[in-house]
Design an enzyme around this catalytic site. Structure first.
Site, mmCIF file in Angstrom:
data_model
loop_
_atom_site.group_PDB
_atom_site.id
_atom_site.type_symbol
_atom_site.label_atom_id
_atom_site.label_comp_id
_atom_site.label_asym_id
_atom_site.label_seq_id
_atom_site.Cartn_x
_atom_site.Cartn_y
_atom_site.Cartn_z
ATOM 1 N N TYR A 1 -0.525 -3.410 6.839
ATOM 2 C CA TYR A 1 0.303 -2.255 7.543
ATOM 3 C C TYR A 1 0.499 -2.544 8.998
ATOM 4 O O TYR A 1 1.533 -2.084 9.736
ATOM 5 C CB TYR A 1 -0.571 -0.981 7.526
ATOM 6 C CG TYR A 1 -0.569 -0.215 6.065
ATOM 7 C CD1 TYR A 1 0.161 -0.035 5.655
ATOM 8 C CD2 TYR A 1 -1.870 -0.448 5.358
ATOM 9 C CE1 TYR A 1 0.281 0.398 3.997
ATOM 10 C CE2 TYR A 1 -1.975 0.232 4.413
ATOM 11 C CZ TYR A 1 -0.984 0.508 3.374
ATOM 12 O OH TYR A 1 -1.037 0.934 2.320
ATOM 13 N N TYR B 1 -4.451 -11.107 -11.300
ATOM 14 C CA TYR B 1 -3.283 -10.494 -10.705
ATOM 15 C C TYR B 1 -3.163 -10.537 -9.273
ATOM 16 O O TYR B 1 -2.173 -10.177 -8.624
ATOM 17 C CB TYR B 1 -2.969 -8.968 -11.324
ATOM 18 C CG TYR B 1 -2.690 -9.145 -12.788
ATOM 19 C CD1 TYR B 1 -1.417 -9.415 -13.319
ATOM 20 C CD2 TYR B 1 -3.587 -9.166 -13.689
ATOM 21 C CE1 TYR B 1 -0.984 -9.480 -14.503
ATOM 22 C CE2 TYR B 1 -3.295 -9.688 -14.798
ATOM 23 C CZ TYR B 1 -2.095 -9.725 -15.603
ATOM 24 O OH TYR B 1 -1.556 -9.945 -16.882
ATOM 25 N N GLU C 1 3.375 -3.068 -7.567
ATOM 26 C CA GLU C 1 3.566 -3.970 -8.715
ATOM 27 C C GLU C 1 3.579 -3.266 -9.932
ATOM 28 O O GLU C 1 2.861 -2.476 -10.167
ATOM 29 C CB GLU C 1 2.540 -5.027 -8.774
ATOM 30 C CG GLU C 1 2.641 -5.934 -7.585
ATOM 31 C CD GLU C 1 1.533 -7.037 -7.615
ATOM 32 O OE1 GLU C 1 1.592 -7.889 -6.742
ATOM 33 O OE2 GLU C 1 0.860 -6.871 -8.699
ATOM 34 N N HIS D 1 -8.257 4.610 -2.641
ATOM 35 C CA HIS D 1 -8.108 3.893 -3.551
ATOM 36 C C HIS D 1 -9.127 4.041 -4.502
ATOM 37 O O HIS D 1 -9.721 2.845 -4.931
ATOM 38 C CB HIS D 1 -8.048 2.481 -2.729
ATOM 39 C CG HIS D 1 -7.005 2.259 -2.043
ATOM 40 N ND1 HIS D 1 -6.553 0.967 -1.555
ATOM 41 C CD2 HIS D 1 -6.000 3.092 -1.122
ATOM 42 C CE1 HIS D 1 -5.468 0.985 -0.729
ATOM 43 N NE2 HIS D 1 -5.129 1.990 -0.605
ATOM 44 N N GLN E 1 -8.939 10.789 -0.713
ATOM 45 C CA GLN E 1 -8.068 10.840 -1.833
ATOM 46 C C GLN E 1 -8.864 11.198 -2.982
ATOM 47 O O GLN E 1 -8.467 10.978 -3.994
ATOM 48 C CB GLN E 1 -7.570 9.119 -2.026
ATOM 49 C CG GLN E 1 -6.618 9.000 -0.595
ATOM 50 C CD GLN E 1 -6.249 7.440 -0.951
ATOM 51 O OE1 GLN E 1 -6.618 6.771 -1.546
ATOM 52 N NE2 GLN E 1 -5.257 7.273 0.007
#
Length: 385
Positions: A278, A267, A257, A163, A101
């Site tokens: 998963y 949060y 979110e 991520h 990623q």
């Protein structure tokens, strides 16, 4: 490089909710408006191919002359002319760590770009010990970047190339927000709760990379640049009509979110979530709420896998002030109607064009949509056509 319109949606009456399939979990939302809002009447839109031949485009920013800067995840920054013509790669881009990623990610221009030429980039940076999210400030001079300097480098390095978060949002009051992710693994995700690291955080800096002295952890235990914490993987961020930062982060299986992060607040990730792992196991405490942890403004289960976001301020009156959300899985453009910090309606558009990575609102009211593929595209979308 436009082609003929490829999609038109016909307006219909609003139905009860947007069709989105069964939820992964059976959590009860904290408020009636927190998920599965009423469906908005469908919008008639026209879609044209504006440019193609891009390699996994990730971020887009409109320039004052009508052209655009677009990042390609393998490491290239290009200028796209007003007619859709792609430039050669812009020189001076930092070296990126383009595994999984990672790569060259977001791009944004400074509010004073017309006079300063300043832009901001985020990217995966290879460092000793692994990879990190980094943000750089540079000056665009023709087809070159000069005065390139990192203003933020995530710490500690990770061996996991996932991520990164990685949106960058410069503001009119001289601040720059950078979002990060927590690099996915069970051990790494715990660092989202650790304010002595920058995993799973919203970062707030001055435009030159120095730390604002009113940041919540200045002089406290914690990294001075942190604005909020307990985030998973924040890939959408924009300043709303209220002047506040809004963010959108990936949940696991369920639990994407929408938040309006406030200074110093937690949060919840990975202690609470409206999703599940998963493999079907509970996340953290197995609860969706806990004292001392903030609730999302809105969440999705099943997920939309959010990319970039933008608040609509164009000429199409029916969308004025609405939040537009790029979605990667199953692929869509989601529109939310907001009343303050309450979501009152939702619409799904462009559900058959592929993985939408970013969205940019133009002065004439049209949208530019990035399709994350190789080869990828930029689509021009006209609402109300």
């Amino acid at each position: 490089m436009r082609t003929a319109a490829i999609l038109t949606l016909i307006p219909t009456l609003a139905c009860a909710q947007v069709e989105q399939g069964p939820a992964n979990t059976d959590f009860t939302p904290a408020t009636e408006s927190q998920t599965r809002a009423q469906a908005l009447p469908e919008t008639s839109v026209t879609v044209e191919t504006f440019a193609d031949g891009l390699a996994n485009p990730w971020g887009i920013a409109a320039l004052p002359d009508g052209s655009f800067l677009v990042t390609e995840r393998p490491g290239t920054l290009r200028r796209v002319a007003a007619d859709g013509t792609l430039s050669d790669p812009i020189s001076g881009v930092p070296e990126v760590d383009a595994e999984e990623q990672g790569g060259l990610l977001d791009v944004a221009i400074a509010p004073d770009f017309a006079s300063s030429g300043v832009i901001y980039l985020t990217y995966a940076k290879g460092v000793e010990g692994g990879t990190v999210t980094a943000a750089a400030r540079a000056v665009l001079d023709g087809n070159s970047l000069t005065d390139v300097q990192d203003i933020f480098v995530q710490d500690p390095p990770s061996e996991i190339y996932m991520h990164y978060g990685s949106r960058v949002v410069p503001t009119d009051d001289g601040m720059v927000y950078v979002t990060t992710g927590e690099h996915f693994t069970e051990a790494n995700r715990q660092l989202a709760q650790d304010v002595e690291t920058t995993y799973g955080k919203v970062i707030r800096l001055n435009a030159d990379g120095t730390v604002p002295q009113d940041n919540p952890f200045v002089g406290q235990d914690g990294v001075d640049s942190i604005w909020s914490y307990g985030h998973r993987n924040v890939q959408g961020a924009a300043i709303g009509p209220d002047g506040a930062l809004w963010t959108l982060e990936h949940g696991p299986a369920g639990g994407d979110e929408l938040n309006r992060p406030q200074a110093g607040l937690n949060y919840g990730w990975p202690v609470i979530s409206y999703g599940e792992n998963y493999d079907g196991s509970p996340v953290g405490s197995g609860e969706s709420a806990m004292e001392g942890m903030e609730q999302p403004v809105y969440y999705w289960d099943p997920v939309i896998a959010p990319g970039g976001i933008a608040f609509y301020d164009g000429d199409y009156a029916d969308w004025q002030g609405d939040l537009l959300i790029a979605g990667l899985n199953p692929g869509s453009l989601t529109r939310l109607r907001l009343d303050g910090d309450t979501v009152t309606g939702e619409e799904r558009l462009l559900q058959d064009v592929g993985r939408i990575r970013d969205v940019e609102v133009l002065d004439d009211g049209d949208l530019m949509i990035l399709i994350d593929a190789d080869p990828g595209q930029i689509l021009r979308v006209t609402p109300g056509a």
